[in-house]
Design a protein around this motif. Structure first.
Motif, mmCIF file in Angstrom:
data_model
loop_
_atom_site.group_PDB
_atom_site.id
_atom_site.type_symbol
_atom_site.label_atom_id
_atom_site.label_comp_id
_atom_site.label_asym_id
_atom_site.label_seq_id
_atom_site.Cartn_x
_atom_site.Cartn_y
_atom_site.Cartn_z
ATOM 1 N N PHE A 80 4.509 19.930 5.142
ATOM 2 C CA PHE A 80 4.208 20.727 6.332
ATOM 3 C C PHE A 80 2.695 20.846 6.530
ATOM 4 O O PHE A 80 2.189 20.703 7.661
ATOM 5 C CB PHE A 80 4.826 22.117 6.216
ATOM 6 C CG PHE A 80 4.567 22.991 7.410
ATOM 7 C CD1 PHE A 80 5.304 22.844 8.568
ATOM 8 C CD2 PHE A 80 3.567 23.959 7.375
ATOM 9 C CE1 PHE A 80 5.059 23.635 9.684
ATOM 10 C CE2 PHE A 80 3.310 24.755 8.481
ATOM 11 C CZ PHE A 80 4.063 24.594 9.633
ATOM 12 N N VAL A 81 1.962 21.101 5.449
ATOM 13 C CA VAL A 81 0.502 21.216 5.551
ATOM 14 C C VAL A 81 -0.105 19.893 6.002
ATOM 15 O O VAL A 81 -0.992 19.857 6.866
ATOM 16 C CB VAL A 81 -0.098 21.661 4.208
ATOM 17 C CG1 VAL A 81 -1.624 21.587 4.241
ATOM 18 C CG2 VAL A 81 0.352 23.078 3.864
ATOM 19 N N LEU A 82 0.370 18.785 5.422
ATOM 20 C CA LEU A 82 -0.157 17.467 5.794
ATOM 21 C C LEU A 82 0.039 17.206 7.280
ATOM 22 O O LEU A 82 -0.895 16.808 7.987
ATOM 23 C CB LEU A 82 0.538 16.377 4.978
ATOM 24 C CG LEU A 82 0.162 14.939 5.380
ATOM 25 C CD1 LEU A 82 -1.240 14.609 4.913
ATOM 26 C CD2 LEU A 82 1.164 13.938 4.826
ATOM 27 N N MET A 83 1.264 17.403 7.765
ATOM 28 C CA MET A 83 1.561 17.097 9.160
ATOM 29 C C MET A 83 0.810 18.026 10.111
ATOM 30 O O MET A 83 0.300 17.589 11.149
ATOM 31 C CB MET A 83 3.060 17.188 9.390
ATOM 32 C CG MET A 83 3.848 16.047 8.779
ATOM 33 S SD MET A 83 3.524 14.489 9.620
ATOM 34 C CE MET A 83 4.456 14.739 11.138
ATOM 35 N N PHE B 64 1.825 8.150 8.037
ATOM 36 C CA PHE B 64 2.941 7.219 7.880
ATOM 37 C C PHE B 64 3.336 7.025 6.426
ATOM 38 O O PHE B 64 4.438 6.548 6.144
ATOM 39 C CB PHE B 64 2.635 5.893 8.574
ATOM 40 C CG PHE B 64 3.055 5.901 10.006
ATOM 41 C CD1 PHE B 64 4.311 5.454 10.382
ATOM 42 C CD2 PHE B 64 2.215 6.393 10.990
ATOM 43 C CE1 PHE B 64 4.717 5.487 11.698
ATOM 44 C CE2 PHE B 64 2.606 6.440 12.311
ATOM 45 C CZ PHE B 64 3.866 5.983 12.666
ATOM 46 N N ALA B 65 2.465 7.397 5.499
ATOM 47 C CA ALA B 65 2.902 7.457 4.105
ATOM 48 C C ALA B 65 3.992 8.513 3.970
ATOM 49 O O ALA B 65 4.986 8.322 3.256
ATOM 50 C CB ALA B 65 1.718 7.782 3.197
ATOM 51 N N TYR B 66 3.814 9.619 4.677
ATOM 52 C CA TYR B 66 4.842 10.665 4.708
ATOM 53 C C TYR B 66 6.103 10.187 5.420
ATOM 54 O O TYR B 66 7.223 10.359 4.923
ATOM 55 C CB TYR B 66 4.284 11.904 5.401
ATOM 56 C CG TYR B 66 5.344 12.783 6.011
ATOM 57 C CD1 TYR B 66 6.113 13.638 5.221
ATOM 58 C CD2 TYR B 66 5.596 12.751 7.384
ATOM 59 C CE1 TYR B 66 7.100 14.434 5.783
ATOM 60 C CE2 TYR B 66 6.575 13.546 7.951
ATOM 61 C CZ TYR B 66 7.331 14.377 7.147
ATOM 62 O OH TYR B 66 8.309 15.158 7.711
ATOM 63 N N VAL B 67 5.941 9.596 6.598
ATOM 64 C CA VAL B 67 7.098 9.155 7.379
ATOM 65 C C VAL B 67 7.956 8.170 6.588
ATOM 66 O O VAL B 67 9.190 8.230 6.614
ATOM 67 C CB VAL B 67 6.638 8.530 8.714
ATOM 68 C CG1 VAL B 67 7.801 7.845 9.432
ATOM 69 C CG2 VAL B 67 6.017 9.597 9.621
ATOM 70 N N VAL C 6 4.453 9.294 -6.615
ATOM 71 C CA VAL C 6 3.047 9.056 -6.949
ATOM 72 C C VAL C 6 2.360 8.130 -5.948
ATOM 73 O O VAL C 6 1.249 8.439 -5.479
ATOM 74 C CB VAL C 6 2.911 8.520 -8.392
ATOM 75 C CG1 VAL C 6 1.483 8.043 -8.656
ATOM 76 C CG2 VAL C 6 3.284 9.604 -9.396
ATOM 77 N N PRO C 7 2.954 6.961 -5.578
ATOM 78 C CA PRO C 7 2.270 6.113 -4.592
ATOM 79 C C PRO C 7 2.019 6.828 -3.267
ATOM 80 O O PRO C 7 0.936 6.719 -2.690
ATOM 81 C CB PRO C 7 3.238 4.934 -4.414
ATOM 82 C CG PRO C 7 4.027 4.890 -5.677
ATOM 83 C CD PRO C 7 4.191 6.326 -6.076
ATOM 84 N N MET C 8 3.007 7.575 -2.788
ATOM 85 C CA MET C 8 2.848 8.296 -1.537
ATOM 86 C C MET C 8 1.748 9.347 -1.640
ATOM 87 O O MET C 8 0.873 9.453 -0.765
ATOM 88 C CB MET C 8 4.148 8.982 -1.153
ATOM 89 C CG MET C 8 4.053 9.813 0.126
ATOM 90 S SD MET C 8 5.333 11.058 0.240
ATOM 91 C CE MET C 8 4.912 12.084 -1.158
ATOM 92 N N ALA C 9 1.737 10.129 -2.720
ATOM 93 C CA ALA C 9 0.724 11.160 -2.898
ATOM 94 C C ALA C 9 -0.669 10.549 -2.999
ATOM 95 O O ALA C 9 -1.642 11.083 -2.450
ATOM 96 C CB ALA C 9 1.036 11.982 -4.149
ATOM 97 N N THR C 10 -0.764 9.424 -3.699
ATOM 98 C CA THR C 10 -2.057 8.736 -3.826
ATOM 99 C C THR C 10 -2.573 8.300 -2.463
ATOM 100 O O THR C 10 -3.771 8.430 -2.159
ATOM 101 C CB THR C 10 -1.914 7.521 -4.756
ATOM 102 O OG1 THR C 10 -1.442 7.954 -6.032
ATOM 103 C CG2 THR C 10 -3.246 6.813 -4.922
ATOM 104 N N LEU C 11 -1.671 7.785 -1.615
ATOM 105 C CA LEU C 11 -2.074 7.353 -0.280
ATOM 106 C C LEU C 11 -2.435 8.538 0.607
ATOM 107 O O LEU C 11 -3.325 8.438 1.459
ATOM 108 C CB LEU C 11 -0.956 6.530 0.359
ATOM 109 C CG LEU C 11 -0.756 5.136 -0.244
ATOM 110 C CD1 LEU C 11 0.516 4.504 0.287
ATOM 111 C CD2 LEU C 11 -1.962 4.242 0.062
ATOM 112 N N MET C 12 -1.756 9.659 0.427
ATOM 113 C CA MET C 12 -2.130 10.868 1.167
ATOM 114 C C MET C 12 -3.555 11.276 0.830
ATOM 115 O O MET C 12 -4.359 11.612 1.713
ATOM 116 C CB MET C 12 -1.154 12.000 0.835
ATOM 117 C CG MET C 12 0.226 11.843 1.453
ATOM 118 S SD MET C 12 1.452 13.017 0.786
ATOM 119 C CE MET C 12 0.686 14.603 1.172
#
Length: 407
Positions: free
Chosen positions: A325-328, A240-243, A381-387
């Motif tokens: 794509f890799v994350l999902m 959901f960080a991605y979404v 950066v916040p999204m990547a950190t949460l990933m």
């Protein structure tokens, strides 16, 4: 697809796992993404017609997720006491009624309340559907069926935004809620036809919500269960960080058109679906924990790639698309398998186990999404950190399980 493998005798006489039953549970699990993704494209129109702000419209999404989490927390124990079929029908009926209220809403306040009820009833139905599967399947079969449900159900996030956009082009945003109500009626028919009572009276817990605390302590005291809940819940947060932020990263920061973004979003959801279906085929042949570990390392690599790109290369489009794509795709290996193994760890409390698991996952989704958006359309950066944090926490949960199993 019928089976009675490894089922208790009392269940074997009364209910079987059939294609129709599995298809109905897929239908039930699709309600959350459909009720959300069909509605999101209409946010500006809703704000204008109801004379409200974008923030207040966004709050209707938050209340839906809160309702979804609470509905799963309550629905599981109630179904452990009352059985599966009647509470499931009641939940779908309530969800359908709430959808009609949303379609007729005169104000944002009424819509917010109706969205909460819609989410609560949808979560209630979702957790009971999952409990029915846990009632009737065991071992590798359980993992396989839950992966199939997740894989086929992954079509909903692909169809939802496209269907919502088509409705806006051809009609009015209220039609999307009428569409969800119509799906609710179809779900009622499907349950009446295909879903038997899978929990006979002699296997029910007499206390319902009164004994939920005791049952919850039992499942939360199971280290293996907790580990797998961490595996799936933290991965749900990364998803959901991605979404929540992919539109800003791909459109605002990289100039991707809305149509191109929708295609990319669908492709990523397709990757997740394919991964879940592959995992279903491999169940019983490849250790499920190995599949989870593969997904976790892939998700961690995607997060690190995004962070490097955000810090030093201004988040280039190609890198972002590859990492997304890799994350999902990785989530297709992690979330369904982690959830299946969590359910398998507490077979004596399937409703409570599913309820706690669903609650954790949707709370993670609701909490992570707004945090991921703190970077706005300026930085990823916040999204990547949460990933990264989600993948690392998921890996920690698997290590907890590994230590428990090795003893």
């Amino acid at each position: 697809m019928t089976t009675s493998l490894a089922l208790p005798p009392e269940v074997r006489r009364e209910a079987r796992l059939t294609v129709g039953l599995v298809a109905t549970v897929v239908f039930l699990t699709a309600i959350a993404p459909l009720a959300t993704d069909m509605y999101v494209p209409a946010f500006p129109q809703v704000a204008g017609e109801l004379s409200t702000t974008a923030t207040q419209v966004q709050l209707t999404l938050t209340t839906f997720f809160v309702g979804m989490a609470l509905g799963q927390l309550v629905g599981g124990p109630v179904s452990d006491q009352r059985g599966r079929r009647r509470p499931l029908l009641a939940a779908i009926l309530a969800m359908t009624a709430a959808s009609i209220v949303c379609a007729l809403t005169p104000s944002i306040g009424v819509m917010t309340a109706a969205r909460f009820v819609q989410g609560f009833a949808g979560g209630w139905a979702m957790v009971i559907g999952r409990a029915v599967i846990v009632d009737l399947a065991r071992g590798a079969q359980l993992v396989r069926v839950l992966n199939v449900i997740a894989g086929v159900g992954g079509i909903a996030p692909i169809v939802g935004p496209l269907l919502g956009a088509a409705i806006l082009q051809l009609s009015h945003w209220r039609v999307s809620f009428w569409a969800v109500a119509a799906l609710g009626v179809a779900m009622i028919v499907a349950v009446l036809v295909a879903v038997p009572e899978s929990l006979p009276p002699e296997r029910r817990n007499g206390g319902g919500l009164r004994t939920f605390g005791t049952a919850a302590r039992v499942v939360l005291g199971n280290r293996e269960y907790v580990g797998y809940v961490i595996v799936a819940g933290s991965s749900m947060g990364a998803l959901f960080a991605y979404v929540a932020t992919s539109a800003f990263v791909l459109q605002s920061m990289n100039g991707l058109s809305p149509v191109a973004y929708s295609v990319d979003f669908a492709a990523n959801a397709g990757g997740m679906t394919v991964a879940a279906l592959v995992a279903a085929r491999l169940a019983g042949h490849v250790a499920t924990r190995k599949l989870i570990l593969t997904g976790q390392f892939a998700a961690l690599a995607a997060g690190l790639g995004m962070l490097i790109g955000a810090l030093w290369f201004d988040t280039p489009l190609v890198l972002a698309m590859i990492c997304f794509f890799v994350l999902m795709t990785a989530q297709g290996l992690i979330i369904p398998n982690g959830g299946a193994l969590a359910s398998a760890a507490v077979p004596d409390h399937p409703g409570t186990g599913s309820a706690v698991q669903g609650f954790v996952q949707w709370v993670a989704a609701g909490v992570i999404a707004p945090i991921a958006g703190l970077g706005g359309d300026h930085t990823a950066v916040p999204m990547a950190t949460l990933m990264i944090a989600g993948a690392a926490t998921s890996l920690t949960g698997l290590l907890v399980v590994a230590r428990r199993v090795s003893r």
